[in-house]
Design a protein around this motif. Structure first.
Motif: not given
Length: 280
Positions: A145-146, A178-180, A187-190
């Motif tokens: 998670s970012v 960035l999420a896209k 599955r890294v989230r922003f």
């Protein structure tokens, strides 16, 4: 055994941007450490490294976990990524709490903002998120998670905040892109946390900030200013697995200020002041 509701125990998070003990980043780091999460730090200079190292050691952490990275220099971002990779750790989260407004030209009307000042501010306050995320991508766990620190609104023209609001608007948009972009192979989230006015050392340098802060305090639904630890708690939640369903969003933390600009007492104070001025 303490209740690990946020499921942060045993995780590793990089906190970038601690300036001092009043920083949002430091409040986030403290809460992460209290949740038994390992925290690595990135600061902009050797001098800051020494200062933050003392804070970390006093809080029970290791000063060796404080690394130097001035995001204005690409080679330092690369070095940071290499240092983290060399430690053999996977990052479960990144807090980006880096912002700088270049006021070397003095406080000017928005339309007189220089290209140099604006672009430097964008580089440090916005592009640094993209640069860090890209460089650290190999070290992220698959569902990391970012979280970045934005502001509660970028559509209110607070003149003393100057061109920083448009820069934060770019930051908010970058979170979505960035999420896209990362969703293609991870599955890294922003996400972003958007606090209203806070009592921090950085904010103290903004001309006229104290008056704005006092107004914001009256404008909240509770009549009490937002606390830094409240903004930090939201960031910690976004960094935790408990927020796994949130991606590409900004969570506003303003104690209801955005819904209360036309509070009766605030309106009455302005009207009465106007009436007094007319009578005089």
């Amino acid at each position: 055994m303490p209740n690990d509701f946020l499921q942060l125990a045993g995780k590793t998070v990089l906190v970038a941007g601690v300036a001092n003990r009043k920083s949002v980043a430091w409040h986030v780091a403290r809460q992460l450490m209290e949740a038994d999460c390992r925290v690595l730090f990135s600061v902009r200079s050797p001098e800051r490294q020494e200062q933050v190292g003392k804070l970390v050691a006093k809080a029970g952490g290791s000063a060796d976990d404080v690394l130097v990275c001035d995001v204005e220099h690409e080679d330092q971002i690369t070095r940071l990524a290499d240092e983290i990779a060399a430690r053999g750790v996977k990052l479960d989260g990144l807090l980006h709490s880096i912002a700088m407004a270049d006021y070397e030209d003095g406080l000017r009307p928005f339309h007189e903002t220089s290209k140099r000042a604006f672009l430097r501010t964008v580089e440090i306050s916005c592009h640094s998120l993209m640069a860090l995320a890209s460089a650290l991508k190999p070290s992220f766990s698959d569902d990391a998670s970012v979280v970045t620190v934005s502001i509660s609104t970028t559509t209110m023209a607070s003149e003393n905040y100057g061109y920083m609001a448009p820069v934060k608007a770019a930051l908010d948009s970058s979170v979505v892109f960035l999420a896209k972009s990362f969703s293609r192979d991870s599955r890294v989230r922003f996400n972003a946390v958007g606090p209203s006015l806070l009592k921090t050392s950085a904010s103290a340098g903004i001309p006229g900030y104290v008056d704005s802060y006092l107004y914001a305090e009256q404008a909240t639904l509770r009549g009490e200013a937002l606390r830094t630890d409240e903004a930090a708690s939201t960031a910690v939640f976004l960094l935790s697995p408990r927020s796994s369903g949130i991606n590409g969003q900004k969570l506003v933390v303003d104690a209801g200020m955005g819904a209360n600009y036309f509070d009766e007492s605030l309106v009455r104070a302005v009207v009465e002041r106007g009436s007094d001025a007319a009578e005089n």
